[in-house]
Structure formats: structure tokens, C-alpha cells
Design an enzyme around this catalytic site. Sequence first.
Site, PDB file in Angstrom:
ATOM      1  N   ARG A 100      42.864  47.740  21.835  1.00 42.73           N
ATOM      2  CA  ARG A 100      43.238  47.097  23.003  1.00 42.73           C
ATOM      3  C   ARG A 100      43.983  45.674  22.584  1.00 42.73           C
ATOM      4  O   ARG A 100      43.381  44.812  21.895  1.00 42.73           O
ATOM      5  CB  ARG A 100      42.091  46.853  23.969  1.00 42.73           C
ATOM      6  CG  ARG A 100      41.569  48.298  24.392  1.00 42.73           C
ATOM      7  CD  ARG A 100      40.306  48.041  25.507  1.00 42.73           C
ATOM      8  NE  ARG A 100      40.835  47.505  26.698  1.00 42.73           N
ATOM      9  CZ  ARG A 100      40.166  47.361  27.898  1.00 42.73           C
ATOM     10  NH1 ARG A 100      38.895  47.643  27.702  1.00 42.73           N
ATOM     11  NH2 ARG A 100      40.538  47.010  28.944  1.00 42.73           N
ATOM     12  N   SER A 147      47.728  40.944  31.938  1.00 45.28           N
ATOM     13  CA  SER A 147      46.084  41.053  32.649  1.00 45.28           C
ATOM     14  C   SER A 147      45.975  39.694  32.948  1.00 45.28           C
ATOM     15  O   SER A 147      45.974  38.715  32.478  1.00 45.28           O
ATOM     16  CB  SER A 147      45.223  41.532  31.598  1.00 45.28           C
ATOM     17  OG  SER A 147      43.827  41.415  32.097  1.00 45.28           O
ATOM     18  N   ASP A 290      42.902  48.642  40.804  1.00 43.32           N
ATOM     19  CA  ASP A 290      41.973  49.445  40.781  1.00 43.32           C
ATOM     20  C   ASP A 290      41.881  50.384  41.830  1.00 43.32           C
ATOM     21  O   ASP A 290      41.125  51.479  41.626  1.00 43.32           O
ATOM     22  CB  ASP A 290      40.747  48.790  40.416  1.00 43.32           C
ATOM     23  CG  ASP A 290      40.838  47.918  39.044  1.00 43.32           C
ATOM     24  OD1 ASP A 290      41.689  48.328  38.167  1.00 43.32           O
ATOM     25  OD2 ASP A 290      40.099  47.058  38.879  1.00 43.32           O
TER      26      ASP A 290
END
Length: 315
Positions: A100, A147, A290
Site C-alpha cells: 500500500r 486519501s 465506503d
Amino acid sequence: MTSSVSIKTRKELKGTAHLLPASKSISNRVLIMDALSGNRSVLHNLSDANDTQLMLRLVRSAENKIDVEDAGTTMRFLTAYFSITGKEKLITGTHRMKERPIGILVEALRTLGADIVYTEKEGYPPLQLRGFKGQQTNLVKIRGDVSSQFISALMMVGPTLPLGLSLELQGRIGSRPYIEMTAALMSHFGVESSFEGNRIEILPQAYRPAEFTVESDWSAASYWFAFTSLAADADILLPRISLDSLQGDRAIVDIMKSLGVDARMEGDLLRLSKVEAGNSIRWDFTHCPDLAQTVAVVCAAKGIEGTFTGLESLR
């Protein structure tokens, strides 16, 4: 070896969801702020999710090696926290965690004065944190569509820097509610900031210990909205959750109106009940990615046409 899961049909759903989990997003942030205020805050209803329990243990750890396992939020927040507070740590995780990317956050921290070295692959964990050399600048430029955890990580350590922090978010800003959540929580712990246009300004300040109760998680609550939409009849009560929430996933209330769910506060409980659903829905999930998977399944199950945008972060 084979396995199966048997799911029985229930046409009616009624009752109170007593085990609605606490928000991980809020819990992980307030644990960093508590650490930055001297670990003297009184925190109630912290999430029992692994991410948060890891954060609770590791943020106070005296060990040189910090293993965040597969907890992405914990990796990002602790990288910023340990770097800016001058802790010398090796921070690592599972094989998947090592895949990641974290380069954008590392470069921002290096710009501020952190000494960080990649021990394996450039741009990815593990990271060797070798202290803080002294603040080089207060200006950091970072893409707005990365992010929001990168941005929140920098924001939370910003007031502890001698020169403060000026964050310039370049391009389109995604997950804005999570950035605003971080700012609101910082204010609860005594730190003020400004977020105007694409610029976040944080002056040097000290966090203050505070008492705080973590609210229930809106991402988890979204499944109860789905259950209500899919049931023939439903009357569900959700505790410790408010329509005035800081969480971006509170948007499920507005989304599910089109999918046949009414949500209203009754005292300190949120009541979900059925109403007539529409034939189609169009929604931009930029600030609540989400929720997209849950909403997609409900649309498919009910035969409702859905047009979804803002899904870049789910790739």
C-alpha cells in the site's frame, strides 16, 4: 474443502441494534489527539475494531519496532505522529500493508523536517523513522484527491510544529467531510484551524486534554438502512448516533430516501422505517466512497437503476 453459509429470509425486521459499533474514524483520530495532549483525556466508547485497538496499544508503545498489521489508518496516523514527535521507530505491517503506497505522506513529512528511510521498496512500508531534524518550512503541497487520511495525519500534527502548518490541497478535493471531521475534533481538543478554498491553515498551538464520547459508526449503520430497504416491513432503532454527525457517511440518510428508507430522531435513538422507493438514483460518492458497495447491492436487489460517480478511490 468446501464451506457454505445459510441465510434465512426474514420479511419483517423490528427492534434495537444494541451492538452498533463505535466509529473507527473518530476513535483513531481522538487517540492521536489524546497522545499529543499528554494522554490525559477521558475517552468513552472507543471502537473495539482491530485498527483502533492497535492504535490504542501502539501510540504509547516504547518498542522500537511498531507492527500495524493490516491497519491502514493506524500506519498513516502513527507515521506522522512518530515522525513529528521525533520518535525513532521501524514501522511495518503485513505483506499486504507493504503493497500500500505511502510515498505522498512520507514526502510531505520530509518536507517538514522528518528523517524517514524506506527499508525495502521505495514509496512503501516498512519505514525507518530517524527523528525530526527541525522544521524546514510550514508549507506543504499535497494532492487533494489522495486519501483524506494523509491530509488528516498532517493536520493533527500541524499545531505541534514550531511554525505551524499551511496545507495547500492541489486539484480536486475528495472525502472533504473526513477533513472537516478532523478539524472539528481538533477544535474539541483545543486546537483551531481554518479551511478555506484549497488551503488549510494551522498555527502553533497546544492540545488540551478533554472528555469525549465516540459516536456510533455511520458506515456500520448503513447496513441497517440496507436491511430496512430490503425488508417487507421494518422498524429499527439505532443508538448513539445523530443526524448532526461529523461523519461523511451520514449521507446514507439522504441516499436511502430514494431507496425506501425514512430516518428520524426519536429522543436519543434514530428510527428507520419503510417508505415508497423511487425507480432510479444518481449519486456522487466522492465524499462517502465506503457507502457505494452497500447502495449498489440494494439497487441490484430492488431493481432500481443507479448511476454512481466519484468512485476513483475504490479502484
